[in-house]
Motif scaffolding. Structure first.
Motif, short mmCIF file in Angstrom:
data_model
loop_
_atom_site.label_atom_id
_atom_site.label_comp_id
_atom_site.label_asym_id
_atom_site.label_seq_id
_atom_site.Cartn_x
_atom_site.Cartn_y
_atom_site.Cartn_z
N ASP A 1 -1.09 10.85 3.95
CA ASP A 1 0.18 10.41 3.40
C ASP A 1 1.31 10.57 4.41
OD1 ASP A 1 -1.18 9.90 1.10
OD2 ASP A 1 -0.31 11.55 -0.07
N LEU B 1 0.81 -1.22 0.00
CA LEU B 1 0.00 0.00 0.00
C LEU B 1 0.84 1.27 0.00
CD1 LEU B 1 -2.78 -1.01 2.55
CD2 LEU B 1 -2.97 -0.90 0.06
N TYR B 2 2.03 1.20 0.63
CA TYR B 2 2.85 2.40 0.76
C TYR B 2 3.17 3.00 -0.61
CZ TYR B 2 6.83 5.43 1.63
OH TYR B 2 7.67 6.51 1.66
N TYR C 1 1.99 7.47 6.44
CA TYR C 1 2.82 6.49 5.75
C TYR C 1 4.29 6.85 5.85
CZ TYR C 1 -1.18 4.18 3.46
OH TYR C 1 -2.32 3.46 3.20
N HIS D 1 1.90 2.19 -3.55
CA HIS D 1 0.67 2.47 -4.32
C HIS D 1 0.07 3.82 -3.90
CE1 HIS D 1 -3.16 1.94 -6.29
NE2 HIS D 1 -3.80 2.00 -5.12
N GLN D 2 0.02 4.06 -2.60
CA GLN D 2 -0.60 5.28 -2.08
C GLN D 2 0.21 6.53 -2.43
OE1 GLN D 2 -3.43 5.61 -0.36
NE2 GLN D 2 -3.27 7.72 0.38
N LEU D 3 1.53 6.44 -2.33
CA LEU D 3 2.35 7.64 -2.45
C LEU D 3 2.91 7.89 -3.86
CD1 LEU D 3 4.26 7.52 0.94
CD2 LEU D 3 2.22 8.81 0.36
#
Length: 405
Positions: A157, A28-29, A160, A31-33
């Motif tokens: 964000d 997820l890290y 994360y 993908h999210q950022l």
């Protein structure tokens, strides 16, 4: 004055908390950022993880030449450097380089830390230290996961980024604790170094047989993360929320019981206790087969927890005992190389398990459990057959106390 053992435990706990914070959000890290698709992130992370297989044999050579403590601490620094690069990743190539750094550090850790334990603890103290390590590591992973969950609940964000940076700092702190522990390793002069490198390991047929015997058991360990979630939700129709509960049963059980169980097991031969653990794994896999064929309703739920408890019991019997057995069976002069080869019996199943176990589960759930049960039962029998060929100091943790068995 903090003792060496306490410093070791502090290092392992901080390490585990850092890992526990990051592992649940690894995909997820990025993908999210970065906005990269999850599929692309997964491929890049898998490619980086392959480097762990490369760093494994290199770590073995470095351990034998410079000592296990040096490699453990160096691996922590490499992983911390990788994590500190994560906030700057904005595309696939930088991501691969950062992930590769972490993977190199990850790959060097298992043979190095096992060699280090062998350097600083002897006899049944080795079993107890490995048991405490497993217990605290499970507790640290759980605590790290809870911290990460709380941070991610903020939904930003920045959360994360903080998790990644704190994980890197945790590795630096672990390096600080481990780096201050006195080591018994003495650098071998160049003229006296063992010649032949890994050829010495491949001539040791007993150790290679011990390594091969671990492969089916290593696949068995992967069930909790790979097969069981799919099996209980899709095959048995249980709620997906049950997956987390079963994982908690396992991790909390290991955290609470590994130390007292291992203290009890040091009275017996390591080979027989490790074989017993593998046999209990086999019984737990057969129990999951029976659940799918005969159980429904309340009986099904009770059976799922009972089979998971059996799996945990197998891990309690096998985990620390088998690690102490292998570390003690490796010749001191080439311990790093021997343990890096043994680690392949874990690394390869870990890499293949998601694809292989999923394929078997799709083919036949019953077939998958039966094959796993037969494999770990074979591992148990192989362990017993190897017992007469292994060094006495590896088989018995208390040479001065020979119990009737």
């Amino acid at each position: 004055m903090i003792t060496a053992q306490v410093r070791y435990m502090l290092g392992i706990t901080v390490d585990a908390m850092g890992s526990g914070m990051y592992v649940p959000l690894s995909l997820l890290y990025f993908h999210q950022l970065t906005g990269m698709p999850l599929e692309q992130v997964g491929v890049i992370m898998s490619a980086g993880a392959l480097l762990a297989l490369v760093s494994n044999p290199i770590a073995g050579v470095l351990v034998d030449r410079y000592g296990a403590r040096t490699v453990v601490v160096g691996g922590y620094f490499v992983r911390a450097a990788g994590f500190f690069c994560y906030p700057f990743v904005d595309s696939p190539v930088p991501m691969f380089l950062a992930v590769a750094l972490v993977a190199l550090g990850d790959g060097s850790f298992p043979p190095a830390i096992q060699s280090f334990v062998a350097e600083i603890a002897q006899g049944d103290s080795r079993d107890k230290l490995l048991a405490a390590q497993r217990s605290l590591r499970n507790a640290g992973l759980g605590a790290g996961g809870l911290i990460a969950g709380a941070a991610l609940a903020l939904g930003s964000d920045a959360a994360y980024q903080v998790i990644v940076v704190v994980s890197g700092i945790a590795y630096l702190a672990a390096a600080g604790f481990i780096g201050t522990i006195p080591s018994t390793h003495i650098a071998t002069p160049k003229a006296e170094r063992v010649r032949g490198g890994y050829r010495e390991v491949f001539r040791n047929r007993t150790f290679l047989a011990l390594t091969l015997a671990n492969v089916p058991t290593a696949f068995g360990y992967m069930v909790l993360a790979v097969s069981l979630p799919v099996y209980i939700t899709q095959q048995l129709g249980a709620s997906s929320s049950l997956v987390g509960v079963l994982y908690a049963v396992n991790t909390v059980g290991i955290a609470l019981l590994q130390i007292p169980v291992t203290r009890m097991l040091t009275r017996y031969r390591r080979t027989r206790m490790a074989a017993l653990g593998a046999a209990v794994f086999s019984v737990s896999f057969l129990a999951f087969v029976l659940l799918g064929v005969f159980s429904t309703g309340a009986v099904l739920m009770t059976g799922i927890f009972a089979a998971t408890a059996l799996f945990t019991a197998g891990e309690l019997l096998h985990g620390a005992t088998a690690s102490a057995l292998v570390a003690s069976a490796a010749p001191e002069a080439t311990r790093g190389r021997h343990l890096s080869v043994y680690q392949l019996s874990w690394a390869i199943p870990i890499a293949l398990a998601p694809a292989l176990l999923t394929a078997l589960l799709t083919w036949s759930a019953v077939g998958m459990w039966v094959l796993l049960a037969a494999g770990v039962a074979g591992s148990a029998l192989a362990m017993l057959k190897l017992e007469p060929r292994l060094p006495e100091a590896a088989v018995r943790s208390r040479l001065s106390l020979i119990p009737s068995e």
